[in-house]
Design a protein around this motif. Structure first.
Motif, PDB file in Angstrom:
ATOM      1  N   GLN A   1       0.835  -1.198   0.000  1.00 62.79           N
ATOM      2  CA  GLN A   1       0.000   0.000   0.000  1.00 62.79           C
ATOM      3  C   GLN A   1       0.873   1.252   0.000  1.00 62.79           C
ATOM      4  OE1 GLN A   1      -3.283   0.174  -0.235  1.00 62.79           O
ATOM      5  NE2 GLN A   1      -3.383   2.394  -0.069  1.00 62.79           N
ATOM      6  N   GLY A   2       0.534   2.197  -0.877  1.00 60.75           N
ATOM      7  CA  GLY A   2       1.210   3.489  -0.876  1.00 60.75           C
ATOM      8  C   GLY A   2       2.387   3.616  -1.809  1.00 60.75           C
ATOM      9  N   GLN A   3       2.701   2.592  -2.594  1.00 58.33           N
ATOM     10  CA  GLN A   3       3.816   2.699  -3.531  1.00 58.33           C
ATOM     11  C   GLN A   3       3.400   3.415  -4.816  1.00 58.33           C
ATOM     12  OE1 GLN A   3       5.852  -0.977  -4.553  1.00 58.33           O
ATOM     13  NE2 GLN A   3       7.496  -0.492  -3.118  1.00 58.33           N
ATOM     14  N   MET A   4       4.368   4.088  -5.427  1.00 54.54           N
ATOM     15  CA  MET A   4       4.208   4.679  -6.757  1.00 54.54           C
ATOM     16  C   MET A   4       5.036   3.815  -7.699  1.00 54.54           C
ATOM     17  SD  MET A   4       3.063   7.611  -8.409  1.00 54.54           S
ATOM     18  CE  MET A   4       3.397   8.453  -9.972  1.00 54.54           C
ATOM     19  N   VAL A   5       4.344   3.059  -8.548  1.00 54.61           N
ATOM     20  CA  VAL A   5       4.995   2.049  -9.377  1.00 54.61           C
ATOM     21  C   VAL A   5       4.815   2.399 -10.851  1.00 54.61           C
ATOM     22  CG1 VAL A   5       5.098  -0.408  -9.966  1.00 54.61           C
ATOM     23  CG2 VAL A   5       4.525   0.293  -7.633  1.00 54.61           C
ATOM     24  N   GLY A   6       5.903   2.361 -11.587  1.00 52.77           N
ATOM     25  CA  GLY A   6       5.851   2.548 -13.028  1.00 52.77           C
ATOM     26  C   GLY A   6       6.137   1.236 -13.733  1.00 52.77           C
ATOM     27  N   ILE A   7       5.291   0.867 -14.681  1.00 54.59           N
ATOM     28  CA  ILE A   7       5.509  -0.336 -15.478  1.00 54.59           C
ATOM     29  C   ILE A   7       5.948   0.104 -16.871  1.00 54.59           C
ATOM     30  CG2 ILE A   7       4.510  -2.475 -16.369  1.00 54.59           C
ATOM     31  CD1 ILE A   7       2.469  -2.386 -14.147  1.00 54.59           C
ATOM     32  N   ILE A   8       7.118  -0.351 -17.286  1.00 51.00           N
ATOM     33  CA  ILE A   8       7.664   0.073 -18.570  1.00 51.00           C
ATOM     34  C   ILE A   8       7.888  -1.131 -19.476  1.00 51.00           C
ATOM     35  CG2 ILE A   8       8.758   2.123 -17.583  1.00 51.00           C
ATOM     36  CD1 ILE A   8      11.432   0.642 -17.660  1.00 51.00           C
TER      37      ILE A   8
ATOM     38  N   VAL B   1      -6.739   2.288  -4.704  1.00 47.92           N
ATOM     39  CA  VAL B   1      -5.687   2.076  -5.702  1.00 47.92           C
ATOM     40  C   VAL B   1      -6.056   2.886  -6.937  1.00 47.92           C
ATOM     41  CG1 VAL B   1      -4.510   0.375  -7.175  1.00 47.92           C
ATOM     42  CG2 VAL B   1      -5.268  -0.283  -4.869  1.00 47.92           C
ATOM     43  N   ILE B   2      -5.049   3.502  -7.566  1.00 50.45           N
ATOM     44  CA  ILE B   2      -5.255   4.161  -8.851  1.00 50.45           C
ATOM     45  C   ILE B   2      -4.368   3.488  -9.890  1.00 50.45           C
ATOM     46  CG2 ILE B   2      -4.873   6.276 -10.181  1.00 50.45           C
ATOM     47  CD1 ILE B   2      -5.760   7.893  -7.833  1.00 50.45           C
ATOM     48  N   LEU B   3      -4.987   3.055 -10.985  1.00 49.46           N
ATOM     49  CA  LEU B   3      -4.272   2.486 -12.116  1.00 49.46           C
ATOM     50  C   LEU B   3      -4.334   3.486 -13.262  1.00 49.46           C
ATOM     51  CD1 LEU B   3      -5.801  -1.134 -12.090  1.00 49.46           C
ATOM     52  CD2 LEU B   3      -3.778  -0.312 -10.842  1.00 49.46           C
ATOM     53  N   ALA B   4      -3.208   3.787 -13.876  1.00 39.85           N
ATOM     54  CA  ALA B   4      -3.163   4.738 -14.983  1.00 39.85           C
ATOM     55  C   ALA B   4      -2.513   4.062 -16.182  1.00 39.85           C
ATOM     56  CB  ALA B   4      -2.387   5.990 -14.581  1.00 39.85           C
ATOM     57  N   ASP B   5      -3.312   3.881 -17.234  1.00 44.91           N
ATOM     58  CA  ASP B   5      -2.855   3.154 -18.419  1.00 44.91           C
ATOM     59  C   ASP B   5      -2.367   4.140 -19.480  1.00 44.91           C
ATOM     60  OD1 ASP B   5      -2.326   1.174 -20.234  1.00 44.91           O
ATOM     61  OD2 ASP B   5      -4.411   0.753 -20.728  1.00 44.91           O
ATOM     62  N   GLU B   6      -1.050   4.314 -19.574  1.00 43.16           N
ATOM     63  CA  GLU B   6      -0.435   5.247 -20.524  1.00 43.16           C
ATOM     64  C   GLU B   6      -1.066   6.642 -20.408  1.00 43.16           C
ATOM     65  OE1 GLU B   6       2.119   4.351 -22.021  1.00 43.16           O
ATOM     66  OE2 GLU B   6       2.052   2.238 -22.541  1.00 43.16           O
ATOM     67  N   PRO B   7      -1.065   7.243 -19.213  1.00 43.72           N
ATOM     68  CA  PRO B   7      -1.803   8.504 -19.019  1.00 43.72           C
ATOM     69  C   PRO B   7      -1.215   9.701 -19.747  1.00 43.72           C
ATOM     70  CG  PRO B   7      -0.469   8.026 -17.094  1.00 43.72           C
ATOM     71  CD  PRO B   7      -0.392   6.809 -17.975  1.00 43.72           C
TER      72      PRO B   7
ATOM     73  N   ILE C   1      -0.896  12.856  -5.444  1.00 43.92           N
ATOM     74  CA  ILE C   1      -1.943  12.008  -4.873  1.00 43.92           C
ATOM     75  C   ILE C   1      -1.321  10.849  -4.102  1.00 43.92           C
ATOM     76  CG2 ILE C   1      -3.775  10.359  -5.480  1.00 43.92           C
ATOM     77  CD1 ILE C   1      -4.388  12.300  -7.860  1.00 43.92           C
ATOM     78  N   ASN C   2      -0.315  10.243  -4.679  1.00 43.55           N
ATOM     79  CA  ASN C   2       0.383   9.145  -4.022  1.00 43.55           C
ATOM     80  C   ASN C   2       0.976   9.583  -2.687  1.00 43.55           C
ATOM     81  OD1 ASN C   2       3.584   8.087  -3.973  1.00 43.55           O
ATOM     82  ND2 ASN C   2       2.044   6.483  -3.935  1.00 43.55           N
ATOM     83  N   GLU C   3       1.619  10.747  -2.670  1.00 43.16           N
ATOM     84  CA  GLU C   3       2.324  11.190  -1.469  1.00 43.16           C
ATOM     85  C   GLU C   3       1.374  11.734  -0.404  1.00 43.16           C
ATOM     86  OE1 GLU C   3       5.142  13.974  -2.998  1.00 43.16           O
ATOM     87  OE2 GLU C   3       6.565  12.420  -3.632  1.00 43.16           O
ATOM     88  N   ARG C   4       0.365  12.503  -0.810  1.00 46.59           N
ATOM     89  CA  ARG C   4      -0.517  13.142   0.168  1.00 46.59           C
ATOM     90  C   ARG C   4      -1.589  12.211   0.706  1.00 46.59           C
ATOM     91  NH1 ARG C   4      -2.337  18.744  -2.483  1.00 46.59           N
ATOM     92  NH2 ARG C   4      -3.848  18.596  -0.764  1.00 46.59           N
ATOM     93  N   GLU C   5      -2.149  11.367  -0.157  1.00 45.84           N
ATOM     94  CA  GLU C   5      -3.195  10.439   0.286  1.00 45.84           C
ATOM     95  C   GLU C   5      -2.653   9.073   0.664  1.00 45.84           C
ATOM     96  OE1 GLU C   5      -5.508  13.567  -0.532  1.00 45.84           O
ATOM     97  OE2 GLU C   5      -4.198  12.777  -2.073  1.00 45.84           O
ATOM     98  N   GLY C   6      -1.423   8.783   0.295  1.00 47.62           N
ATOM     99  CA  GLY C   6      -0.869   7.456   0.555  1.00 47.62           C
ATOM    100  C   GLY C   6      -1.504   6.381  -0.299  1.00 47.62           C
ATOM    101  N   LEU C   7      -2.077   6.787  -1.450  1.00 45.80           N
ATOM    102  CA  LEU C   7      -2.710   5.816  -2.330  1.00 45.80           C
ATOM    103  C   LEU C   7      -1.670   5.086  -3.166  1.00 45.80           C
ATOM    104  CD1 LEU C   7      -5.806   7.735  -3.764  1.00 45.80           C
ATOM    105  CD2 LEU C   7      -5.767   6.010  -1.966  1.00 45.80           C
ATOM    106  N   THR C   8      -1.918   3.822  -3.402  1.00 46.86           N
ATOM    107  CA  THR C   8      -1.109   3.065  -4.348  1.00 46.86           C
ATOM    108  C   THR C   8      -1.413   3.570  -5.751  1.00 46.86           C
ATOM    109  OG1 THR C   8      -1.240   1.117  -2.910  1.00 46.86           O
ATOM    110  CG2 THR C   8      -0.563   0.754  -5.201  1.00 46.86           C
ATOM    111  N   VAL C   9      -0.372   3.911  -6.502  1.00 42.60           N
ATOM    112  CA  VAL C   9      -0.518   4.346  -7.889  1.00 42.60           C
ATOM    113  C   VAL C   9       0.346   3.453  -8.763  1.00 42.60           C
ATOM    114  CG1 VAL C   9      -0.193   6.211  -9.557  1.00 42.60           C
ATOM    115  CG2 VAL C   9      -0.996   6.739  -7.242  1.00 42.60           C
ATOM    116  N   VAL C  10      -0.280   2.809  -9.732  1.00 48.47           N
ATOM    117  CA  VAL C  10       0.438   1.957 -10.683  1.00 48.47           C
ATOM    118  C   VAL C  10       0.170   2.516 -12.071  1.00 48.47           C
ATOM    119  CG1 VAL C  10       0.832  -0.379 -11.536  1.00 48.47           C
ATOM    120  CG2 VAL C  10       0.069  -0.031  -9.172  1.00 48.47           C
TER     121      VAL C  10
END
Length: 277
Positions: free
Chosen positions: A26-33, A165-171, A190-199
Motif C-alpha cells: 500500500q502506498g507505492q508509486m509504481v511505473g511499469i515500462i 488504488v489508482i491504475l493509470a494506463d499510458e496517461p 496524490i500518491n504522497e498526500r493520500e498514501g494511495l497506491t498508484v500503478v
C-alpha cells in the motif's frame, strides 16, 4: 497489499501475460515500462477486472478480486480507479458533471439515473478540480478542453471514487511535455498526500525514473526487471527493450517529461550507446 499470483492471460493461442507474480505494498508509486505489446495494459486491465485472467489470483486485502461478481465486482472497480490514455470523458457534458460521474458506484440506481448529485458531492468535485488547477473549466464542455486538461479531469473523476488504488494506463502517451509533466506530478502528489497506491504504465525510461519509486519492466508478458530507478542499468534496460528498442526508449523521452524540474540522472552506459549510433 496488492498481490498478483501466477497470473496468465491468453488470447486464443497468444499468451499476453505469462505466469506473473508481483506484490505491491500500500502506498507505492509504481511505473511499469516496456515496449508496445509487452503486456502492460493487459496486466492493469486484469487488476481492474476489465478482463479476466486465464489463470492465477489477484489478491487485495485478502480477497481474490479475480473471483468477484455482481455488486462485489462493482465495489472493487470503485476502490480501484482506472485512468485511461483516451480520457474516457463524455465530451458533450460539462467538466463538473464528468467529475461527478465518479460517484456513481456510491449512489442508488435511481439517483444515478436521474443525475441527482448532492451539494456535498458537488463541493467534492469542485475541490478535486481546484486541486488539479482546472476549476475554472467546471462549466465548459469536456470536449472543448486540451488533452492535458481532459486527463486532469479524468484524474479528478478518479478521486471522486475515493479509491484505494489508482491504475493509470499510458496517461501521458498523447500529451505534450508540459501537460505530461503536470499529469505525472498530479499522480505523484496524490500518491504522497493520500498514501494511495498508484500503478502507471509508461513507455519512457526518463518518466519512470523521475516519478516512480519502483519500476517494473515487462517483455513478452513476463516481468524481467523489478527495482528502483538507480537499479535500471544498461543490462536491465536491454532485457526490457531489447537491443533494437534502446534508441526508441530514449528518443521518446524528448516528448515525455524531459522538461521536468531538474533533468533525471542519466544512465551513462545507455547514453554512450545512443551517442555511438
Amino acid at each position: 497489499m496488492l498481490k498478483i499470483e501466477n497470473v496468465t492471460r491468453r488470447f486464443g493461442n497468444t499468451i499476453a501475460i505469462d505466469n506473473v507474480n508481483l506484490e505491491i505494498p500500500q502506498g507505492q508509486m509504481v511505473g511499469i515500462i516496456g515496449r508496445s505489446g509487452a503486456g502492460k495494459s493487459t496486466l492493469l486491465r486484469m487488476i481492474n477486472r476489465l478482463i479476466d485472467p486465464s489463470e492465477g489470483s489477484i489478491l487485495f486485502e485478502g480477497t481474490d478480486v479475480a473471483k468477484l461478481r455482481g455488486s462485489h465486482l462493482r465495489n472493487w472497480q470503485r476502490d480501484c480507479a482506472m485512468i485511461f490514455q483516451q480520457f474516457n470523458l463524455v465530451p458533450r457534458l460539462d467538466v463538473l458533471t464528468n467529475v461527478l460521474l465518479g460517484r456513481l458506484n456510491h449512489r442508488s440506481t435511481i439517483k444515478s439515473f436521474l443525475g441527482i448529485f448532492s451539494r456535498e458531492e458537488r463541493a467534492m468535485a469542485i475541490a478535486a478540480l481546484e486541486r488539479l488547477d482546472i476549476a475554472k473549466t467546471a462549466l465548459q464542455r469536456a470536449g472543448t478542453l486540451s488533452g492535458g486538461q481532459q486527463q486532469r479531469v479524468a484524474i479528478a473523476r478518479a478521486l471522486m471514487q475515493n479509491p484505494k488504488v489508482i491504475l493509470a494506463d499510458e496517461p501521458i502517451a498523447s500529451l505534450d511535455p508540459r501537460n505530461a509533466q503536470v499529469v505525472m506530478e498530479s499522480l505523484r502528489d496524490i500518491n504522497e498526500r493520500e498514501g494511495l497506491t498508484v500503478v502507471t504504465n509508461l513507455h519512457t525510461l526518463d518518466t519512470a525514473r523521475h516519478f516512480c519509486e519502483r519500476i517494473i519492466g515487462m517483455q513478452c508478458g513476463k516481468i524481467v526487471f523489478d527495482g528502483g530507478p538507480d537499479d535500471l542499468t544498461e543490462l536491465a534496460a536491454r532485457r526490457i527493450y531489447g537491443a533494437d528498442g534502446m534508441k526508441d526508449a530514449f528518443s521518446e523521452a524528448i516528448t515525455s517529461t524531459s522538461i521536468s524540474r531538474g533533468t533525471p540522472k542519466p544512465i551513462p552506459e545507455l547514453e554512450a550507446i545512443l551517442a555511438a549510433r
